[in-house]
Scaffold this active site. Structure first.
Site, PDB file in Angstrom:
ATOM      1  CB  CYS A  61      -1.189  -0.025   1.290  1.00  0.00           C
ATOM      2  SG  CYS A  61      -0.171   0.256   2.847  1.00  0.00           S
ATOM      3  NE  ARG A  90      -3.935  -2.614   3.632  1.00  0.00           N
ATOM      4  CZ  ARG A  90      -4.502  -1.651   3.077  1.00  0.00           C
ATOM      5  NH1 ARG A  90      -3.599  -0.402   3.164  1.00  0.00           N
ATOM      6  NH2 ARG A  90      -5.404  -1.440   2.397  1.00  0.00           N
ATOM      7  CG  HIS A 127      -5.041  11.210  10.787  1.00  0.00           C
ATOM      8  ND1 HIS A 127      -6.070  10.474  10.319  1.00  0.00           N
ATOM      9  CD2 HIS A 127      -4.239  11.023   9.671  1.00  0.00           C
ATOM     10  CE1 HIS A 127      -5.936   9.905   8.928  1.00  0.00           C
ATOM     11  NE2 HIS A 127      -4.726  10.274   8.681  1.00  0.00           N
ATOM     12  CG  ASP A 185      -6.651  -4.809   2.600  1.00  0.00           C
ATOM     13  OD1 ASP A 185      -6.137  -4.321   3.822  1.00  0.00           O
ATOM     14  OD2 ASP A 185      -6.470  -3.917   1.567  1.00  0.00           O
ATOM     15  CG  HIS A 218      -7.670   5.870   6.708  1.00  0.00           C
ATOM     16  ND1 HIS A 218      -6.811   6.893   6.347  1.00  0.00           N
ATOM     17  CD2 HIS A 218      -8.828   6.471   7.110  1.00  0.00           C
ATOM     18  CE1 HIS A 218      -7.525   8.050   6.537  1.00  0.00           C
ATOM     19  NE2 HIS A 218      -8.653   7.992   6.841  1.00  0.00           N
ATOM     20  CB  CYS A 231      -2.943   1.785   6.014  1.00  0.00           C
ATOM     21  SG  CYS A 231      -1.936   2.395   4.503  1.00  0.00           S
TER      22      CYS A 231
END
Length: 161
Positions: A87, A139, A124, A131, A127, A141
């Protein structure tokens, strides 16, 4: 918003809220955070910007240790939960502990996603997607700039392991 950031260490030494042991939830205004954090870290952590894919310091990072919130020092992920993902961002299949992170529905950019926030300061981080690998299939990410890494030798002295 996707932004290119420098690879400088996002760890802030002038941050009075940074602690590896205090788990008290912080209530600090964005005005205060803006004075303490670097411009790049503030954009990601407090305004939910995103690093460009494949550019973060921890994307291909394989050292053993612990990843902490770069804003407040909250323990987030162990390197043993990190996995190689295509990713473009560092990915983990589980947080360090249940309250390490919080979740929020994100409907920005004409998508519906789950935003991952620091459980202590609400910054933050990235996300969450469904998957990832076993055992969780998740995951996480994350943006590298939102993380501060401590190698295993240092982490062990802090009692994390």
């Amino acid at each position: 918003m996707q932004v290119a950031f420098s690879q400088s260490n996002s760890f802030q030494t002038n941050n009075p809220y940074y602690s590896r042991t205090d788990t008290t939830v912080l209530k600090v205004s964005n005005a205060v955070w803006k004075k303490i954090l670097s411009k790049e870290l503030y954009q990601v952590a407090r305004e939910a910007a995103t690093e460009r894919a494949f550019t973060g310091a921890y994307y291909k990072h394989n050292a053993k240790g612990t990843y902490y919130c770069a804003v407040c020092g909250n323990g987030l992920f162990l390197s043993t939960a990190k996995f190689a993902s295509t990713c473009g961002w560092p990915s983990f299949y589980e947080p360090l502990r249940k309250k390490s992170v919080m979740y929020k529905k994100d409907e920005s950019h004409q998508m519906i996603r789950t935003e991952v926030l620091c459980g202590r300061c609400g910054s933050h981080l990235g996300h969450l997607f469904d998957d990832g690998p076993p055992p969780t299939g998740k995951r996480f990410c994350m943006n590298s700039i939102s993380l501060h890494f401590e190698p295993l030798a240092t982490s062990t002295k802090l009692g994390v392991f």
